[in-house]
Design an enzyme around this catalytic site. Structure first.
Site, short mmCIF file in Angstrom:
data_model
loop_
_atom_site.label_atom_id
_atom_site.label_comp_id
_atom_site.label_asym_id
_atom_site.label_seq_id
_atom_site.Cartn_x
_atom_site.Cartn_y
_atom_site.Cartn_z
N GLU A 31 -4.53 -11.63 -16.79
CA GLU A 31 -4.92 -12.40 -15.60
C GLU A 31 -4.56 -11.67 -14.31
O GLU A 31 -3.42 -11.21 -14.15
CB GLU A 31 -4.24 -13.77 -15.63
N ALA A 121 -13.58 -24.86 -13.42
CA ALA A 121 -12.64 -24.90 -14.55
C ALA A 121 -12.06 -23.54 -14.86
O ALA A 121 -11.26 -23.40 -15.79
CB ALA A 121 -13.35 -25.47 -15.79
N GLY A 122 -12.44 -22.50 -14.12
CA GLY A 122 -11.95 -21.16 -14.41
C GLY A 122 -12.66 -20.50 -15.56
O GLY A 122 -12.12 -19.60 -16.20
N SER A 124 -15.79 -19.16 -15.20
CA SER A 124 -16.77 -18.23 -14.61
C SER A 124 -18.18 -18.79 -14.56
O SER A 124 -19.15 -18.11 -14.92
CB SER A 124 -16.75 -16.89 -15.34
N SER A 125 -18.30 -20.02 -14.07
CA SER A 125 -19.63 -20.59 -13.90
C SER A 125 -20.45 -19.78 -12.90
O SER A 125 -21.67 -19.64 -13.05
CB SER A 125 -19.52 -22.05 -13.43
N SER A 126 -19.80 -19.22 -11.88
CA SER A 126 -20.53 -18.44 -10.88
C SER A 126 -21.04 -17.12 -11.46
O SER A 126 -22.18 -16.72 -11.21
CB SER A 126 -19.65 -18.18 -9.66
N ASP A 170 -15.27 -11.08 -15.01
CA ASP A 170 -16.14 -12.20 -15.36
C ASP A 170 -17.56 -11.73 -15.69
O ASP A 170 -18.15 -12.12 -16.70
CB ASP A 170 -16.19 -13.21 -14.22
N TYR A 222 -6.33 -16.83 -3.86
CA TYR A 222 -6.73 -15.67 -4.66
C TYR A 222 -6.64 -14.41 -3.80
O TYR A 222 -6.07 -13.38 -4.20
CB TYR A 222 -8.15 -15.86 -5.19
#
Length: 378
Positions: A31, A121-122, A124-126, A170, A222
């Site tokens: 991470e 939600a973390g 990586s929808s983007s 991602d 971030y």
């Protein structure tokens, strides 16, 4: 998600030229190491963004999303620039811009978008949206663009158009994922090695716990962590923290910056050890302590966890998980737990009970299954 093609046909009176997809991802371990030229070990999820697309008849591109009802967002793919398209559509317009900036032909397009990757939600929808749009643009243009190049284009869209200072993990996971495999990525050269991860053969399962505590990478935290890492590398006189080792850390005078660096240095080592174990045929249970140590490091040194994820991790362990950690950029999002296949229900119940006791919304729990990366569906 055939409905996206049906919706396109209903709106336009004709079928799309094609339907393309790209998945979200879960990071098993590693991470915040990606923007430090380090190592990461994600895998692609079965959850995906799907794009139905065709060349546009007019001089403007239009994109609609099932998740964002209302009028389509319009822009010119041939001339759009950063700052011109806000909100969710920036990920689409940004990919058109980055694809064009990379020297590939971009015509005006009609796009219909759907996704079942949980937002915030973390997972990586983007990146899933960016990569799905990227493979669609390549398909429409008849351009032969390799997965790594498409991942870099998608990352540029996120960094320079949307303005989120993320690393490249991602998009690389979304493009390079394979069923039953982890994507071991060396971010310095974007080199990929696929690592076997056959949990059912060992009577194991990886649970993903969406704590429903949303995060926002672009909100500043971030970027602050990235700045701390850059400060640590500068203090050590190295190009990136990937080049530092444990013995270098005492040379960092600032205590906070030293802790940030310690997370990156030790997290890189945990990724490498996880790959060594799994590639060597070890029982996957052996990585449990590495998952636990990763979470402790994120909580104490990098300070990116929140109460929801800390409680979920502890409850998963109390319920019998072999190892558990937060996954994703932090400040909310998901937890993963390595569990015995016949103990998944007990771990799930333990987490849900812990949340209920605190009056929190019930978390969403599902199995994390390594799946195939981006491609064409129809």
């Amino acid at each position: 998600m055939s409905t996206v093609a049906d919706a396109f046909a209903t709106r336009h009176g004709a079928a799309p030229t094609g339907v393309w997809f790209a998945p979200g991802r879960v990071n098993l371990i590693g991470e915040h190491t990606d923007y430090n030229d380090g190592f990461v070990l994600p895998f692609a999820l079965p959850h995906r963004a799907v794009v139905a697309a065709a060349p546009a008849a007019g001089g403007r591109s239009r994109v609609r999303s099932v998740q964002e009802p209302g009028a389509p967002v319009e822009f010119s793919a041939a001339s759009v620039v950063p700052g011109e398209v806000p909100g969710w559509a920036a990920y689409v317009a940004g990919t058109c811009w980055a694809f064009r900036e990379a020297g590939y032909p971009v015509g005006e397009v009609e796009l219909e978008l759907d996704s079942d990757v949980p937002v915030g939600a973390g997972l990586s929808s983007s990146a899933a949206v960016e990569c799905a749009v990227g493979v669609a643009l390549a398909g429409l243009a008849g351009a032969d663009v390799d997965p790594t190049t498409l991942a870099r284009i998608a990352r540029r869209a996120e960094n320079e158009f949307v303005g989120a200072p993320t690393g490249g993990m991602d998009q690389m996971a979304s493009m390079h994922g394979r069923a039953g495999r982890l994507v071991f990525l060396d971010t310095r050269g974007d080199t990929v090695e696929l690592v076997p991860f056959d949990l059912p053969a060992h009577d194991l399962e990886l649970l993903v716990v969406d704590t429903r505590a949303p995060h926002a990478h672009a909100s500043g935290e971030y970027g602050a962590r990235r700045a701390d890492c850059e400060a640590a590398a500068a203090a050590l006189g190295v190009p990136a923290l990937r080049d530092a080792g444990p013995d270098d850390l005492p040379r960092i005078a600032d205590e906070r910056i030293r802790r940030r660096a310690r997370h990156i240095v030790t997290e890189n080592a945990r990724v490498v050890e996880t790959v060594r174990l799994l590639s060597g045929g070890a029982d996957p249970r052996a990585i449990g302590p590495l998952l636990d140590a990763s979470h402790t490091s994120m909580r104490d040194d990098f300070e990116i966890t929140v109460p929801h994820v800390d409680v979920a991790v502890e409850a998963a362990r109390d319920g019998g998980a072999t190892g558990a950690r937060m996954t994703g950029g932090g400040f909310g999002g998901c937890v993963i737990a390595l569990v015995e296949a016949d103990g998944a229900a007990a771990v799930t119940a333990s987490v849900r009970e812990a949340f209920a006791q605190r009056g929190w919304a019930e978390p969403v729990v599902f199995p994390g299954t390594p799946s195939d990366g981006a491609g064409r569906l129809a």
